[in-house]
Structures are given as structure tokens and as C-alpha cells.
Design a protein around this motif. Sequence first.
Motif, PDB file in Angstrom:
ATOM      1  N   PRO A 404       0.814  -1.222   0.000  1.00 10.40           N
ATOM      2  CA  PRO A 404       0.000   0.000   0.000  1.00 10.40           C
ATOM      3  C   PRO A 404       0.849   1.274   0.000  1.00 10.40           C
ATOM      4  O   PRO A 404       0.493   2.256  -0.653  1.00 10.40           O
ATOM      5  CB  PRO A 404      -0.807  -0.105   1.293  1.00 10.40           C
ATOM      6  CG  PRO A 404      -0.799  -1.537   1.655  1.00 10.40           C
ATOM      7  CD  PRO A 404       0.467  -2.111   1.117  1.00 10.40           C
ATOM      8  N   PHE A 405       1.992   1.231   0.696  1.00 10.73           N
ATOM      9  CA  PHE A 405       2.861   2.413   0.710  1.00 10.73           C
ATOM     10  C   PHE A 405       3.474   2.639  -0.659  1.00 10.73           C
ATOM     11  O   PHE A 405       3.569   3.769  -1.138  1.00 10.73           O
ATOM     12  CB  PHE A 405       3.960   2.248   1.760  1.00 10.73           C
ATOM     13  CG  PHE A 405       3.444   2.233   3.163  1.00 10.73           C
ATOM     14  CD1 PHE A 405       3.163   3.425   3.817  1.00 10.73           C
ATOM     15  CD2 PHE A 405       3.229   1.049   3.831  1.00 10.73           C
ATOM     16  CE1 PHE A 405       2.683   3.419   5.109  1.00 10.73           C
ATOM     17  CE2 PHE A 405       2.745   1.035   5.121  1.00 10.73           C
ATOM     18  CZ  PHE A 405       2.465   2.223   5.768  1.00 10.73           C
ATOM     19  N   VAL A 406       3.916   1.531  -1.305  1.00  9.58           N
ATOM     20  CA  VAL A 406       4.497   1.653  -2.638  1.00  9.58           C
ATOM     21  C   VAL A 406       3.483   2.302  -3.572  1.00  9.58           C
ATOM     22  O   VAL A 406       3.804   3.215  -4.340  1.00  9.58           O
ATOM     23  CB  VAL A 406       4.911   0.268  -3.183  1.00  9.58           C
ATOM     24  CG1 VAL A 406       5.415   0.389  -4.602  1.00  9.58           C
ATOM     25  CG2 VAL A 406       5.973  -0.352  -2.291  1.00  9.58           C
ATOM     26  N   ILE A 407       2.233   1.849  -3.477  1.00 11.35           N
ATOM     27  CA  ILE A 407       1.218   2.359  -4.392  1.00 11.35           C
ATOM     28  C   ILE A 407       0.930   3.830  -4.130  1.00 11.35           C
ATOM     29  O   ILE A 407       0.780   4.624  -5.054  1.00 11.35           O
ATOM     30  CB  ILE A 407      -0.039   1.473  -4.296  1.00 11.35           C
ATOM     31  CG1 ILE A 407       0.280   0.169  -5.022  1.00 11.35           C
ATOM     32  CG2 ILE A 407      -1.255   2.160  -4.893  1.00 11.35           C
ATOM     33  CD1 ILE A 407      -0.801  -0.848  -4.993  1.00 11.35           C
ATOM     34  N   ARG A 408       0.930   4.209  -2.853  1.00 12.95           N
ATOM     35  CA  ARG A 408       0.650   5.618  -2.556  1.00 12.95           C
ATOM     36  C   ARG A 408       1.802   6.537  -2.924  1.00 12.95           C
ATOM     37  O   ARG A 408       1.598   7.669  -3.333  1.00 12.95           O
ATOM     38  CB  ARG A 408       0.309   5.787  -1.076  1.00 12.95           C
ATOM     39  CG  ARG A 408      -1.143   5.492  -0.812  1.00 12.95           C
ATOM     40  CD  ARG A 408      -1.573   5.948   0.528  1.00 12.95           C
ATOM     41  NE  ARG A 408      -1.384   7.370   0.743  1.00 12.95           N
ATOM     42  CZ  ARG A 408      -1.738   7.961   1.868  1.00 12.95           C
ATOM     43  NH1 ARG A 408      -2.276   7.277   2.827  1.00 12.95           N
ATOM     44  NH2 ARG A 408      -1.545   9.241   2.018  1.00 12.95           N
ATOM     45  N   ILE A 409       3.037   6.044  -2.760  1.00 10.75           N
ATOM     46  CA  ILE A 409       4.192   6.910  -3.029  1.00 10.75           C
ATOM     47  C   ILE A 409       4.465   6.980  -4.532  1.00 10.75           C
ATOM     48  O   ILE A 409       4.691   8.044  -5.099  1.00 10.75           O
ATOM     49  CB  ILE A 409       5.439   6.387  -2.293  1.00 10.75           C
ATOM     50  CG1 ILE A 409       5.244   6.520  -0.790  1.00 10.75           C
ATOM     51  CG2 ILE A 409       6.681   7.146  -2.728  1.00 10.75           C
ATOM     52  CD1 ILE A 409       6.307   5.812   0.018  1.00 10.75           C
ATOM     53  N   LEU A 410       4.446   5.823  -5.175  1.00 16.16           N
ATOM     54  CA  LEU A 410       4.872   5.734  -6.569  1.00 16.16           C
ATOM     55  C   LEU A 410       3.720   6.030  -7.537  1.00 16.16           C
ATOM     56  O   LEU A 410       3.951   6.537  -8.638  1.00 16.16           O
ATOM     57  CB  LEU A 410       5.416   4.315  -6.804  1.00 16.16           C
ATOM     58  CG  LEU A 410       6.230   4.056  -8.050  1.00 16.16           C
ATOM     59  CD1 LEU A 410       7.399   5.014  -8.119  1.00 16.16           C
ATOM     60  CD2 LEU A 410       6.743   2.617  -8.033  1.00 16.16           C
ATOM     61  N   GLY A 411       2.481   5.708  -7.094  1.00 16.28           N
ATOM     62  CA  GLY A 411       1.335   5.774  -8.003  1.00 16.28           C
ATOM     63  C   GLY A 411       1.155   7.104  -8.715  1.00 16.28           C
ATOM     64  O   GLY A 411       1.144   7.150  -9.946  1.00 16.28           O
ATOM     65  N   PRO A 412       1.000   8.209  -7.961  1.00 16.54           N
ATOM     66  CA  PRO A 412       0.719   9.484  -8.632  1.00 16.54           C
ATOM     67  C   PRO A 412       1.797   9.857  -9.638  1.00 16.54           C
ATOM     68  O   PRO A 412       1.494  10.261 -10.766  1.00 16.54           O
ATOM     69  CB  PRO A 412       0.681  10.487  -7.476  1.00 16.54           C
ATOM     70  CG  PRO A 412       0.389   9.682  -6.256  1.00 16.54           C
ATOM     71  CD  PRO A 412       1.002   8.330  -6.498  1.00 16.54           C
ATOM     72  N   ALA A 413       3.085   9.699  -9.257  1.00 19.08           N
ATOM     73  CA  ALA A 413       4.175  10.088 -10.142  1.00 19.08           C
ATOM     74  C   ALA A 413       4.175   9.208 -11.396  1.00 19.08           C
ATOM     75  O   ALA A 413       4.348   9.696 -12.510  1.00 19.08           O
ATOM     76  CB  ALA A 413       5.509   9.972  -9.412  1.00 19.08           C
ATOM     77  N   LEU A 414       3.955   7.913 -11.202  1.00 18.16           N
ATOM     78  CA  LEU A 414       3.998   7.006 -12.342  1.00 18.16           C
ATOM     79  C   LEU A 414       2.845   7.278 -13.307  1.00 18.16           C
ATOM     80  O   LEU A 414       3.021   7.288 -14.522  1.00 18.16           O
ATOM     81  CB  LEU A 414       3.963   5.560 -11.842  1.00 18.16           C
ATOM     82  CG  LEU A 414       4.340   4.493 -12.865  1.00 18.16           C
ATOM     83  CD1 LEU A 414       5.176   3.420 -12.217  1.00 18.16           C
ATOM     84  CD2 LEU A 414       3.120   3.878 -13.501  1.00 18.16           C
ATOM     85  N   ARG A 415       1.662   7.518 -12.748  1.00 17.44           N
ATOM     86  CA  ARG A 415       0.507   7.800 -13.609  1.00 17.44           C
ATOM     87  C   ARG A 415       0.712   9.083 -14.406  1.00 17.44           C
ATOM     88  O   ARG A 415       0.425   9.146 -15.603  1.00 17.44           O
ATOM     89  CB  ARG A 415      -0.766   7.923 -12.760  1.00 17.44           C
ATOM     90  CG  ARG A 415      -1.563   6.643 -12.714  1.00 17.44           C
ATOM     91  CD  ARG A 415      -2.928   6.885 -12.099  1.00 17.44           C
ATOM     92  NE  ARG A 415      -2.820   7.257 -10.696  1.00 17.44           N
ATOM     93  CZ  ARG A 415      -2.674   6.367  -9.722  1.00 17.44           C
ATOM     94  NH1 ARG A 415      -2.631   5.091  -9.998  1.00 17.44           N
ATOM     95  NH2 ARG A 415      -2.576   6.765  -8.479  1.00 17.44           N
TER      96      ARG A 415
END
Lengths: 521, 236
Positions: A404-415
Motif C-alpha cells: 500500500p505504501f508503494v502504491i501511494r508513493i509511486l502511483g501518482p508520479a507514475l501515472r
Amino acid sequence: MNPRLIPAALVLGLLAAIVVAPLAGLLNLGAMPGYESADLQFWQSAYLRRVLFFSLWQALLSTLCSVLPAILVARAFALQPSFPLRGFLLRLFALPLVVPAVVAVMGVVSVYGSDGWIPFGRSLYGLGGILLAHVFFNLPLAVRLLLPHWQAIPQRHWQLAEQLDMNTWQRWRFLEWPALREGLPGVLLLVFMLCLTSFAVVLTLGGGPRSTTLEVAIYQSLRFDFDPLRAVLLALLQLGLCILVASLSLRLQRLPEVEITVDAPTPTPGPRIRPFHLALILLAAVYVAMPLLSMLLDALAGPLSKVITRAALWQSIANTLFIGLSAALLSVSAGWFLLRYSASLALAGQPGRARLIDLAGSIVYVVPPLVIGTGMFVLLSPYVDVFSWVYPIVIAVNALMGLPFVIRILGPALRQNHARYHLLCQSLALSGWNRFRYLEWPLLRRPLGLAMALVAALAMGDLGVIALFGTPNTATLTLLIYQQLGAYLIPDATVTALLLLLLCLTVFWLLERGLGGRLDA
Amino acid sequence: MLEIEGLEFRYGERGLPGMCFDLEVAAGEVLSLIGPSGSGKSTLLNLIAGFLEPAAGQIRLDGVAIETLPAAQRPVSIVFQQHNLFPHLDLYTNVALGIDPSLRLTPTQVSSITDALERLGLSGLQQRKPGALSGGQRQRVALARALVRRRKILLLDEAFAALGPAQRAEMIGLVKSLVRENDMMALLVSHQPRDALIASARTAFVCEGRIETLQPTAELLEASVLPAVREYLGSA
């Protein structure tokens, strides 16, 4: 076919294997050794009622004691947008996220124990100690989660409030409460869930059967009473509670009534410095800093040379590093492939399915690690020696907890990266390794490094599934601390806790800077 | 009559040039302010409203100095481009807040709200929330609130910038008649020279923190010889 589907599907399959298979193991009650229908009377036992009541009661009290003061502190931070040390104090409030639970426990014992600055006496072990430790973690967390809601209030509204002569109460009623109301239920439920599934704190500070939660009762049934059936029943109950809380928080997330805006978020205008606000902030900061400081002093005065000359210590440091780094690598890779697929879904006009993929990565919020551990124990123990499987199991579960942390940290930037450059990449035929090397790594290394650092630190500090499967040979530092506590070697445990904290912070710092690059890069 | 005399403003940081304004607005007048972005138009409005503190100078309304009053006590209402309304409150409450933020109103005040909403063509929408309104309707609500406040000075900070040309002209017409009927005065900041032409007999051109020139609007827009004005209008 979307070429990103294959790695994402593999990750989803792995997730299913880690989560669903153990659950299936739990549900297959009839195949349990020693199963008799009479055992089901356990549901009506006074023991279960007591454990269930205490689980909910301590979680409720912890939530209220964390979030209600956090509202005041977050408000003080919001209304005092500039004062010396503000940034430093906010960073201090981020620290508990990477402080291992056992370290916080040692800090709490150091401050509130019989030799501490504020001795609590025997009542420390039980509800008192559990609350102190849970507030240490969740008050700063709630402050950081609530603060953005104040920052979302448009500057124009503050100016209008000034022109319309609103007093403090009216500003709260018309500006602050409506902004806060959107996020508060989510924060309350998140903290409640964290306290409900809290393991290490209750295990070490619970101090006996009177204050046992479901999470700890599962462990005791499995490890001490050798009663897998009871562990399974407790795990199912815990799972049911978590699903209930999670579905409640999904339903409570109201759509905010906001005006569509083109403004960038503005800082709120600063009214005069209020001593009351500063006092509140200072009080909270002292509360957070005190356990760490006191533990540091105790450890420096402790049996340092005795602890570091033990071979067991170095063995567990090696185990801790191995588990932490492997879990981080696994978690970040899994998150990377899930996010790449969900980003391409979102760009292809399927935001609903993209969100579903992201939610799948946060499944661990609903299925607590101890429940997964119990399921694996039950599933694997008829066929293999589960204790020799400790590394893969602990690494997998810790990777899952980090996801969940990976998704919250990386998600916005990757999208964002995908939405901006995907078409350009296609027209340049930039793909695969080259795309990673020239585009994704330079632009995403900062969040990648942060995600890696955070998951590694969390995994290294975790005392959860390792307690179920660990043996003296495979112990991590957290388990070693727990064993030292169990043998009443509190000075040794304090020194080990300091070493663990330093190790976590060092690894965090190295990974964040090493992978993320220097701040000015 | 609103008189602004030697009104200075400096940013916190050193080295930046300060701003200094001199201006007079007559009762019943709608005066337009145009000029490049960052020239100080909004700063001037914020100084008048009391959101910013001047370093020196005076603001007088009918001879009485108001620059030391707190924002709430100034004879001023302001309408921004957006965020004028609280999104979770209905129209009636949004307007009522202009009279008393504790919402304890006398029957006369209640009927003044109904009258104001009716005057602005919003009757029947009292229970609606801002999210259910068009952009133009939201700005009418903000004007209704300014109306019930009965303050002499109305500041419009790009208040109609998000509306289409026809709606902008309509709103400006509305402002003009409100100002006349209620003996107010208005300062209108706009990026559209055409707005100034409809709204104001006189227009001030703001540039680099001062009022560069104050002229009859048509003259300023069509025949100005000042290079800064010609550059801004693109008529060089």
C-alpha cells in the motif's frame, strides 16, 4: 493485448497465492487435525468474549486518544503557518512511521517504566501501556493526515471570514469543520484498524491474559497452546472485523462538495502567533520525542559491549537486513508492475478498473498479516516443516504489508509520467529497458527510492509473522528484543532496540538518497 | 468620495520595489482598473479591503480615515473570481452570513435577504447549494451578499473573468445599477478592456505598482500615447 498485462497478472496471481490460499486453508475447518464439532462451542466461551471486548475497547480508546488531540494539534499547525522549527517538528511527526513498534515499546518502558521520568508503576503493562504506545504512533500520523484538509481551504475563504467578521467559533463552523468532515471518518477508521491489528505493542505491553487482543491470542494459540483450531477461529473472527471496518470506511468516503477550481492550493493566511497553539504543538512534540530520547539515554548507559559481542546479535542483524531488503525489492517490483498496468488502463479510459488494481495492492489492510500467517501455518504444516520456510513467508508477508505504501508513493508520479509521455514514447518506439533507462528511471527514481527505503525500514522493524515462524537461528532483531524482554533483560533489550532503530534509519537514509539521488539533482 | 493618498505597500523581502497608489473615486462611480498581471491591481484592492497592511499613506471615505480599521470594520465588500461562497451552505445562508456570521437575524434583515435575492433574479433558489448553480448565478449570490451588507465600497477582483462576454456585460450592467441605486462606489479589476468600456466613464491604468494614468475610458483605450498602455493593449 496490453503487453503490461502479463507482469501485472503474475503479480496479481502472487497476491492471490499469498492471501487467498491461506484464507482457503482457514476455511477448510473440517480437515483440521483434532477437529470436533464440540470445539465450536469456543464461539460461546467467556475467553473469546473477553478477548473480543478488549480488542475493540483498546482500539476505540487508542483511536480517540490519538485522533481527538491530533485535531487540535493539526489545527494549531494549520493556523500557525510560519514559526521557527515548524518544518522540523512536522518531520519529527513523520518519524514514528519508520520507528519499529518494539523500539517504541522500549521507549515507552523507558519513560513510563518504574525507573522512568514519569513512572506509571505496574499499570504500565496492560491497557495503559498499550494506549501510550498507540498514541505515540497514531497521534503524529493523524496530524499529518488531517493537516492537508486545512490547507485545502481556499485562501479566499479566509479573507471572506475576515471581512465578514467571523470569530474563532464561526470560522471553525463555516470553514474548518466542513473541510475536516470529509476526511475525519477515514482517519478515525484507519487508526482504529491499525490499533485493532496492532500486534507487537500488545504482545509486549499487554502483560497477560487480561489484556489480550485477537491478534495476540492467535499467536498464543499457535505458538504456546499448540491449538491451531482455536487460532483459526480467532483469525476468522479478526478477518470478519477487519472486513467490516474496511467496508465501513469505503462507504463513509463522501463525495466532497467543492466548487470546481483553477486555483493552486494556497497557504492559509497567518493570524497572529497564539501561545496556546504553540503550547499544543510543543506538548505533542515532547510526547513523541520523549520515548526516543529517554531510550537513547538508557541504551547509552546500558550493557553495550555485552550486547554487541553476542553472536546471536550479528546473526539477527544479518537476518534483519536480508528480510528487509528482499521484502523491499519484492514489494517495489510488484507495485511497479501493478501500477504500470493500472496507469495504462487509466489512460485507455478505464479508471474504474485501474482503481480496482490499485485497491488489490492494498488488500493487506483488510487481511491482517497474522491472519495470513495463521493460514500459511495451517496450509503448509501438514506437508513441510514450516519453520524452515520462515524466510520466504516473512519476506512475502512483509512485501505485502509494504505494497500500500508503494502504491501511494509511486502511483501518482507514475501515472502522471505515463499520461504525459506515453504517446511520445510510442512515436519514438521507446520501450522496454530503454524506456526505463532514459525516461522512467531519471523521472521516477525519487519516489522509487523513497518507496524502497520505507518498505525496507518497515520490514526490518516488523515483529509479526516472524514471531509465528522464527526460531533462534532465524530470529530478526525485533524477535531478539522480544526474547530479551521475555527474559526480563530490559537493559539488553533497550540497547538492541537502539541498534535496530539506527539500522532502520541508516538503511532508510541510504536507500532514499542512494536510489533517489541527491536533493539538488 | 473615496480618497487614496500615498498608499504604500512593500513585500516582506528586501530589494523588491514597493508600490504606491494615489486615487479618487466619486460616490456612485464604477471605476475600472486595468494593467498587466503583477502590476498591483489586486494588491490595491487587498489594501483597501484590509487584507494587507500598508507601509504608509491614507485611505479616506468621505473624509474619515479607514486604513487602520480591521478588515471586518471597513465599509467594504469584495467579490473574487471564485470561492466567494461556502459550498456546503445554501444560498440563503451564504447571503445571511454577510449580515451576521452568528446568523441571528431580525425579521427586517430576513426580508432584506429575500429582497436582495429577488433583485438579483435568484428568487426560488434560496435552498440551493452553490454546486447546483451556474458560474453567473454564483457571482449574483456574491453580489446579493454585498448588497445586504450595505457597505459603501464594492471591490470586484476579476469577479466576472470566468463568464462569457454576454454574461459579463449583463453583470456589469447590474453592478452599475446597484451602485447607483444604493449610493455605493465600485472598483472593477478586469483583464478585458471591453469590460472597462461598458462599466466605467473613467479607467485607471496600473503599471509596476502605481497608477500610471487615469483617463476617460475611451480615450485611454483608443488614443493613449503612453507606451506602457499601448504595449499592454497590443496597439503599439
